[in-house]
Design a protein around this motif. Structure first.
Motif, PDB file in Angstrom:
ATOM      1  N   TRP A   6      -0.160  93.684  56.092  1.00 53.64           N
ATOM      2  CA  TRP A   6       0.265  92.468  55.412  1.00 53.64           C
ATOM      3  C   TRP A   6       1.768  92.571  55.225  1.00 53.64           C
ATOM      4  N   ASN A   7       2.439  91.481  55.440  1.00 52.58           N
ATOM      5  CA  ASN A   7       3.888  91.449  55.300  1.00 52.58           C
ATOM      6  C   ASN A   7       4.290  90.502  54.177  1.00 52.58           C
ATOM      7  N   VAL A   8       5.275  90.923  53.436  1.00 50.47           N
ATOM      8  CA  VAL A   8       5.847  90.092  52.378  1.00 50.47           C
ATOM      9  C   VAL A   8       7.269  89.749  52.790  1.00 50.47           C
ATOM     10  N   THR A  19      20.510  84.335  40.195  1.00 50.15           N
ATOM     11  CA  THR A  19      19.898  84.777  41.445  1.00 50.15           C
ATOM     12  C   THR A  19      18.415  84.479  41.359  1.00 50.15           C
ATOM     13  N   ARG A  20      17.903  83.829  42.386  1.00 49.35           N
ATOM     14  CA  ARG A  20      16.475  83.513  42.449  1.00 49.35           C
ATOM     15  C   ARG A  20      15.869  84.198  43.672  1.00 49.35           C
ATOM     16  N   ALA A  21      14.636  84.628  43.509  1.00 45.97           N
ATOM     17  CA  ALA A  21      13.929  85.259  44.616  1.00 45.97           C
ATOM     18  C   ALA A  21      12.539  84.654  44.730  1.00 45.97           C
ATOM     19  N   ARG A  22      12.079  84.579  45.966  1.00 47.26           N
ATOM     20  CA  ARG A  22      10.727  84.104  46.251  1.00 47.26           C
ATOM     21  C   ARG A  22      10.095  85.114  47.184  1.00 47.26           C
ATOM     22  N   ALA A  23       8.953  85.659  46.781  1.00 45.64           N
ATOM     23  CA  ALA A  23       8.203  86.617  47.586  1.00 45.64           C
ATOM     24  C   ALA A  23       6.971  85.911  48.133  1.00 45.64           C
ATOM     25  N   VAL A  24       6.818  85.935  49.449  1.00 43.30           N
ATOM     26  CA  VAL A  24       5.724  85.208  50.088  1.00 43.30           C
ATOM     27  C   VAL A  24       4.858  86.181  50.889  1.00 43.30           C
ATOM     28  N   LEU A  25       3.573  86.214  50.562  1.00 34.43           N
ATOM     29  CA  LEU A  25       2.582  86.998  51.290  1.00 34.43           C
ATOM     30  C   LEU A  25       1.702  86.023  52.050  1.00 34.43           C
ATOM     31  N   ASP A  26       1.590  86.207  53.350  1.00 33.57           N
ATOM     32  CA  ASP A  26       0.753  85.346  54.183  1.00 33.57           C
ATOM     33  C   ASP A  26      -0.240  86.234  54.906  1.00 33.57           C
ATOM     34  N   THR A  27      -1.529  86.063  54.597  1.00 25.96           N
ATOM     35  CA  THR A  27      -2.571  86.847  55.249  1.00 25.96           C
ATOM     36  C   THR A  27      -3.626  85.914  55.814  1.00 25.96           C
ATOM     37  N   THR A  30      -6.151  85.306  52.658  1.00 32.23           N
ATOM     38  CA  THR A  30      -5.735  84.587  51.442  1.00 32.23           C
ATOM     39  C   THR A  30      -4.764  83.454  51.728  1.00 32.23           C
ATOM     40  N   HIS A  31      -4.413  83.303  52.975  1.00 36.69           N
ATOM     41  CA  HIS A  31      -3.410  82.319  53.374  1.00 36.69           C
ATOM     42  C   HIS A  31      -2.074  82.693  52.744  1.00 36.69           C
ATOM     43  N   GLU A  32      -1.480  81.834  51.946  1.00 37.68           N
ATOM     44  CA  GLU A  32      -0.156  82.146  51.413  1.00 37.68           C
ATOM     45  C   GLU A  32      -0.202  82.270  49.890  1.00 37.68           C
ATOM     46  N   VAL A  33       0.367  83.366  49.402  1.00 43.10           N
ATOM     47  CA  VAL A  33       0.507  83.583  47.958  1.00 43.10           C
ATOM     48  C   VAL A  33       1.992  83.796  47.704  1.00 43.10           C
ATOM     49  N   THR A  34       2.535  83.109  46.698  1.00 43.17           N
ATOM     50  CA  THR A  34       3.971  83.155  46.439  1.00 43.17           C
ATOM     51  C   THR A  34       4.245  83.556  44.998  1.00 43.17           C
ATOM     52  N   GLU A  62       6.592  91.230  41.237  1.00 44.34           N
ATOM     53  CA  GLU A  62       5.694  91.377  40.089  1.00 44.34           C
ATOM     54  C   GLU A  62       4.850  90.112  39.908  1.00 44.34           C
ATOM     55  N   ASP A  63       5.492  88.945  40.018  1.00 41.22           N
ATOM     56  CA  ASP A  63       4.780  87.680  39.909  1.00 41.22           C
ATOM     57  C   ASP A  63       3.786  87.528  41.060  1.00 41.22           C
TER      58      ASP A  63
END
Length: 88
Positions: A6-8, A19-27, A30-34, A62-63
């Motif tokens: 799995w890649n984030v 500073t803002r960050a968005r972490a996206v996991l696509d599997t 689970t499809h996409e979790v952000t 963490e989120d």
């Protein structure tokens, strides 16, 4: 034995002291979790963009972890128990 990867992806944007960050996991499962995170530099501190990046990224991860746990919890509720009880 099955192996999965799995890649984030982390997206970081800076605007002024924020500073803002968005972490996206696509599997496939689970499809996409952000997850999102933010860091704000105190105006009296020296500008060190790397620190803001690290804080915002860590908060986004963490989120993301909390949101992925929620997905897993929902799946447990939906799929726990005998298959016959679930109407399958």
């Amino acid at each position: 034995m099955e192996s999965k990867q799995w890649n984030v992806k982390l997206y970081i944007t800076e605007e002024g002291d924020n500073t803002r960050a968005r972490a996206v996991l696509d599997t496939p499962e689970t499809h996409e979790v952000t997850g999102t995170g933010m860091a704000r530099r105190n105006p009296i501190d020296r500008p060190m963009a790397e620190i803001g990046d690290e804080l915002a990224a860590s908060r986004a991860l963490e989120d993301l972890a909390v949101r992925l746990h929620d997905v897993a919890s929902d799946d447990i509720v939906q799929f726990s128990g005998p298959a016959e009880a679930q109407g399958r």
